[in-house]
Design an enzyme around this catalytic site. Structure first.
Site, short mmCIF file in Angstrom:
data_model
loop_
_atom_site.label_atom_id
_atom_site.label_comp_id
_atom_site.label_asym_id
_atom_site.label_seq_id
_atom_site.Cartn_x
_atom_site.Cartn_y
_atom_site.Cartn_z
N TRP A 31 -15.94 19.48 -10.25
CA TRP A 31 -17.13 19.92 -9.53
C TRP A 31 -17.60 18.78 -8.64
O TRP A 31 -17.70 17.65 -9.10
CB TRP A 31 -18.22 20.31 -10.54
CG TRP A 31 -19.35 21.09 -9.95
CD1 TRP A 31 -20.58 20.59 -9.63
CD2 TRP A 31 -19.35 22.46 -9.58
NE1 TRP A 31 -21.36 21.58 -9.09
CE2 TRP A 31 -20.62 22.75 -9.05
CE3 TRP A 31 -18.40 23.48 -9.64
CZ2 TRP A 31 -20.98 24.02 -8.60
CZ3 TRP A 31 -18.75 24.73 -9.19
CH2 TRP A 31 -20.02 24.99 -8.68
N SER A 65 -18.91 18.54 -15.11
CA SER A 65 -19.40 17.40 -15.86
C SER A 65 -19.64 17.72 -17.33
O SER A 65 -19.46 16.85 -18.19
CB SER A 65 -20.67 16.85 -15.21
OG SER A 65 -20.34 16.26 -13.97
N PHE A 66 -20.04 18.94 -17.64
CA PHE A 66 -20.28 19.29 -19.04
C PHE A 66 -19.01 19.13 -19.88
O PHE A 66 -19.08 18.74 -21.04
CB PHE A 66 -20.81 20.73 -19.15
CG PHE A 66 -21.22 21.10 -20.55
CD1 PHE A 66 -22.44 20.68 -21.07
CD2 PHE A 66 -20.38 21.86 -21.36
CE1 PHE A 66 -22.82 21.00 -22.36
CE2 PHE A 66 -20.76 22.19 -22.65
CZ PHE A 66 -21.97 21.76 -23.15
N ILE A 91 -26.12 16.83 -9.71
CA ILE A 91 -27.19 16.75 -8.72
C ILE A 91 -28.30 17.71 -9.13
O ILE A 91 -28.04 18.88 -9.43
CB ILE A 91 -26.66 17.10 -7.31
CG1 ILE A 91 -25.55 16.11 -6.92
CG2 ILE A 91 -27.79 17.10 -6.29
CD1 ILE A 91 -24.80 16.48 -5.67
N ASP A 94 -32.48 23.56 -8.52
CA ASP A 94 -33.70 24.36 -8.71
C ASP A 94 -34.02 24.61 -10.18
O ASP A 94 -35.11 25.08 -10.50
CB ASP A 94 -33.56 25.70 -7.99
CG ASP A 94 -33.46 25.53 -6.48
OD1 ASP A 94 -34.01 24.54 -5.96
OD2 ASP A 94 -32.82 26.39 -5.84
N THR A 95 -33.09 24.33 -11.06
CA THR A 95 -33.31 24.55 -12.49
C THR A 95 -33.21 23.23 -13.22
O THR A 95 -32.95 22.19 -12.62
CB THR A 95 -32.25 25.53 -13.06
OG1 THR A 95 -30.96 24.88 -13.00
CG2 THR A 95 -32.22 26.83 -12.27
N HIS A 97 -30.86 22.40 -15.25
CA HIS A 97 -29.49 22.21 -15.71
C HIS A 97 -29.10 20.75 -15.77
O HIS A 97 -28.38 20.31 -16.66
CB HIS A 97 -28.50 22.99 -14.84
CG HIS A 97 -28.17 22.30 -13.55
ND1 HIS A 97 -29.05 22.25 -12.48
CD2 HIS A 97 -27.09 21.59 -13.19
CE1 HIS A 97 -28.50 21.55 -11.50
NE2 HIS A 97 -27.31 21.14 -11.90
#
Length: 158
Positions: A31, A65-66, A91, A94-95, A97
């Site tokens: 990602w 990344s998870f 990065i 809006d949430t 995460h």
């Protein structure tokens, strides 16, 4: 120290050990590949610059990344791997995460390092904007991949 006050490419080489016989596993998130590819190149170049053999550097990718934690564990459990370098970018959006992923990765790689008694270096770029991430992937603040590789080398010198 905040990255804005430091260049990630600057590190103390005084206590580095000979890594010519050491084996490194690098796990890289796909990602934001335009960023993680630069981080990975910085890490590989740093290892080679300090004496690692090209054939002793193993690069593996995970989707995001998870997944870095499990990728790090797969590498760390291999007896021939001396140190693992984890590279990714999260990065803020809006949430929330980013909070969950950053925390999970930090806790996860700490656990992997302790479980396998090997250095697992934290090369996760955690920023508010894409521009900040680019600044830390070869931009004005240096390269987090270089810093993560230097940390792995230093920990092998411990």
């Amino acid at each position: 120290m905040a990255t804005a006050l430091k260049n990630l490419n600057e590190y103390n080489k005084d206590r580095f050990t000979d890594i010519s016989g050491k084996t490194f596993g690098i796990v890289v998130a796909e990602w934001h590949e335009e960023i993680t590819g630069v981080l990975c190149q910085g890490a590989v170049d740093t290892l080679l610059q300090h004496g690692a053999a090209k054939e002793n550097i193993f690069v593996n990718t995970v989707p995001g990344s998870f997944e870095l934690t499990l990728g790090a564990q797969f590498l760390a459990q291999q007896e021939e791997i001396d140190a693992v370098i984890v590279l990714g970018v999260v990065i803020k959006g809006d949430t929330k995460h980013d909070d969950y992923i950053n925390h999970a990765v930090a806790q996860g790689i700490t656990h992997v390092s302790m479980k396998y008694n090997k250095p697992v270096s934290f090369g996760l770029v955690t920023t508010n904007t894409l521009e900040q991430a680019l600044d830390r992937a070869g931009g004005k603040h240096g390269n987090k991949g270089v810093e993560a590789a230097a940390a792995a080398i230093r920990m092998l010198s411990f």
